[in-house]
Design a protein around this motif. Structure first.
Motif, PDB file in Angstrom:
ATOM      1  N   UNK A  43       0.851  -1.189   0.000  1.00  0.00           N
ATOM      2  CA  UNK A  43       0.000   0.000   0.000  1.00  0.00           C
ATOM      3  C   UNK A  43       0.887   1.239   0.000  1.00  0.00           C
ATOM      4  N   UNK A  44       0.269   2.396  -0.040  1.00  0.00           N
ATOM      5  CA  UNK A  44       1.021   3.645   0.022  1.00  0.00           C
ATOM      6  C   UNK A  44       1.785   3.786   1.329  1.00  0.00           C
ATOM      7  N   UNK A  45       2.825   4.595   1.303  1.00  0.00           N
ATOM      8  CA  UNK A  45       3.622   4.912   2.488  1.00  0.00           C
ATOM      9  C   UNK A  45       4.297   3.684   3.101  1.00  0.00           C
ATOM     10  N   UNK A  46       4.703   2.749   2.264  1.00  0.00           N
ATOM     11  CA  UNK A  46       5.481   1.571   2.679  1.00  0.00           C
ATOM     12  C   UNK A  46       4.740   0.664   3.652  1.00  0.00           C
ATOM     13  N   UNK A  47       3.438   0.684   3.599  1.00  0.00           N
ATOM     14  CA  UNK A  47       2.632  -0.215   4.422  1.00  0.00           C
ATOM     15  C   UNK A  47       2.448  -1.514   3.639  1.00  0.00           C
ATOM     16  N   UNK A  48       2.645  -2.645   4.298  1.00  0.00           N
ATOM     17  CA  UNK A  48       2.473  -3.940   3.644  1.00  0.00           C
ATOM     18  C   UNK A  48       1.582  -4.848   4.485  1.00  0.00           C
ATOM     19  N   UNK A  49       1.020  -5.865   3.828  1.00  0.00           N
ATOM     20  CA  UNK A  49       0.211  -6.858   4.510  1.00  0.00           C
ATOM     21  C   UNK A  49       0.554  -8.216   3.897  1.00  0.00           C
ATOM     22  N   UNK A  50       0.956  -9.153   4.738  1.00  0.00           N
ATOM     23  CA  UNK A  50       1.255 -10.497   4.260  1.00  0.00           C
ATOM     24  C   UNK A  50      -0.033 -11.274   4.023  1.00  0.00           C
ATOM     25  N   UNK A  51      -0.079 -11.958   2.882  1.00  0.00           N
ATOM     26  CA  UNK A  51      -1.131 -12.934   2.632  1.00  0.00           C
ATOM     27  C   UNK A  51      -0.585 -14.246   3.209  1.00  0.00           C
ATOM     28  N   UNK A  52      -1.395 -15.037   3.898  1.00  0.00           N
ATOM     29  CA  UNK A  52      -0.867 -16.305   4.434  1.00  0.00           C
ATOM     30  C   UNK A  52      -0.232 -17.149   3.321  1.00  0.00           C
ATOM     31  N   UNK A  53       0.847 -17.864   3.656  1.00  0.00           N
ATOM     32  CA  UNK A  53       1.518 -18.730   2.675  1.00  0.00           C
ATOM     33  C   UNK A  53       0.503 -19.720   2.123  1.00  0.00           C
ATOM     34  N   UNK A  54       0.504 -19.870   0.788  1.00  0.00           N
ATOM     35  CA  UNK A  54      -0.441 -20.757   0.116  1.00  0.00           C
ATOM     36  C   UNK A  54       0.313 -22.013  -0.310  1.00  0.00           C
ATOM     37  N   UNK A  55      -0.093 -23.135   0.246  1.00  0.00           N
ATOM     38  CA  UNK A  55       0.550 -24.415  -0.079  1.00  0.00           C
ATOM     39  C   UNK A  55       0.104 -24.880  -1.463  1.00  0.00           C
ATOM     40  N   UNK A  56       0.856 -25.808  -2.084  1.00  0.00           N
ATOM     41  CA  UNK A  56       0.440 -26.351  -3.385  1.00  0.00           C
ATOM     42  C   UNK A  56      -0.989 -26.898  -3.311  1.00  0.00           C
ATOM     43  N   UNK A  57      -1.794 -26.504  -4.283  1.00  0.00           N
ATOM     44  CA  UNK A  57      -3.193 -26.916  -4.305  1.00  0.00           C
ATOM     45  C   UNK A  57      -4.095 -26.066  -3.428  1.00  0.00           C
ATOM     46  N   UNK A  58      -3.522 -25.143  -2.669  1.00  0.00           N
ATOM     47  CA  UNK A  58      -4.302 -24.318  -1.751  1.00  0.00           C
ATOM     48  C   UNK A  58      -4.731 -22.992  -2.354  1.00  0.00           C
ATOM     49  N   UNK A  59      -5.498 -22.252  -1.568  1.00  0.00           N
ATOM     50  CA  UNK A  59      -5.999 -20.951  -1.993  1.00  0.00           C
ATOM     51  C   UNK A  59      -5.977 -19.971  -0.827  1.00  0.00           C
ATOM     52  N   UNK A  60      -5.886 -18.697  -1.168  1.00  0.00           N
ATOM     53  CA  UNK A  60      -6.046 -17.610  -0.199  1.00  0.00           C
ATOM     54  C   UNK A  60      -6.928 -16.556  -0.852  1.00  0.00           C
ATOM     55  N   UNK A  61      -7.831 -15.982  -0.087  1.00  0.00           N
ATOM     56  CA  UNK A  61      -8.743 -14.973  -0.631  1.00  0.00           C
ATOM     57  C   UNK A  61      -8.359 -13.610  -0.082  1.00  0.00           C
ATOM     58  N   UNK A  62      -8.261 -12.628  -0.983  1.00  0.00           N
ATOM     59  CA  UNK A  62      -7.995 -11.242  -0.607  1.00  0.00           C
ATOM     60  C   UNK A  62      -9.267 -10.455  -0.898  1.00  0.00           C
ATOM     61  N   UNK A  63      -9.816  -9.838   0.146  1.00  0.00           N
ATOM     62  CA  UNK A  63     -11.034  -9.034   0.005  1.00  0.00           C
ATOM     63  C   UNK A  63     -10.630  -7.586  -0.253  1.00  0.00           C
ATOM     64  N   UNK A  64     -11.126  -7.032  -1.350  1.00  0.00           N
ATOM     65  CA  UNK A  64     -10.818  -5.655  -1.745  1.00  0.00           C
ATOM     66  C   UNK A  64     -12.103  -4.859  -1.870  1.00  0.00           C
ATOM     67  N   UNK A  65     -11.934  -3.551  -2.011  1.00  0.00           N
ATOM     68  CA  UNK A  65     -13.045  -2.664  -2.326  1.00  0.00           C
ATOM     69  C   UNK A  65     -12.649  -1.896  -3.578  1.00  0.00           C
ATOM     70  N   UNK A  66     -13.575  -1.836  -4.559  1.00  0.00           N
ATOM     71  CA  UNK A  66     -13.317  -1.094  -5.787  1.00  0.00           C
ATOM     72  C   UNK A  66     -14.173   0.165  -5.764  1.00  0.00           C
ATOM     73  N   UNK A  67     -13.518   1.321  -5.903  1.00  0.00           N
ATOM     74  CA  UNK A  67     -14.213   2.608  -5.890  1.00  0.00           C
ATOM     75  C   UNK A  67     -14.770   2.914  -7.278  1.00  0.00           C
TER      76      UNK A  67
END
Length: 132
Positions: free
Chosen positions: A44-68
């Motif tokens: 994100x802006x101003x050097x802010x980061x967020x880790x997504x959990x490590x995704x193992x082979x065959x796995x999934x991770x969902x990122x929830x966003x908002x679109x303006x």
């Protein structure tokens, strides 16, 4: 003094209007179709980061966003729910992060009216990505 107070009130009113714009919930599923653990980092802006959990082979991770309405993408802050504007998504293999790092584009999510996307990762020297 009165001018300072009026200026502050005008700024607060403008900020309230900016925060009230319509936001559409968008879900991006990161699907690991490779044979290696995958690590992703939202930037994100101003050097802010967020880790997504490590995704193992065959796995999934969902990122929830908002679109303006202007197509910008954001993630709500944990502290107060205000949107943090997304700048980038960096993904790579967990065992060789810096050597396999790929910066992913968001045009598919920004330009489409869809609300659900899959970002599939396949194995290569660096992860190979496909938006669905």
């Amino acid at each position: 003094m009165r001018a300072v107070i009026v200026s502050c009130l005008l700024l607060l009113a403008a900020a309230a209007r900016c925060g009230a714009q319509d936001l559409t919930a968008v879900a991006v599923t990161i699907a690991n179709e490779s044979d290696r653990d995958l690590r992703c980092l939202l930037v994100f802006g101003h050097w802010v980061t967020m880790n997504v959990p490590v995704v193992e082979p065959g796995g999934q991770a969902v990122v929830e966003l908002q679109r303006a309405a202007d197509r910008a993408l954001a993630v709500p802050r944990d502290q107060d729910g205000r949107p943090m504007m997304r700048e980038a998504l960096h993904c790579g293999y967990d065992f060789a992060w810096s050597k396999s790092l790929v910066k992913l584009g968001w045009q598919a999510v920004m330009l489409s009216d869809r609300r659900e996307f899959v970002l599939a990762c396949r194995a290569g020297e660096r992860p190979l990505w496909l938006w669905r």
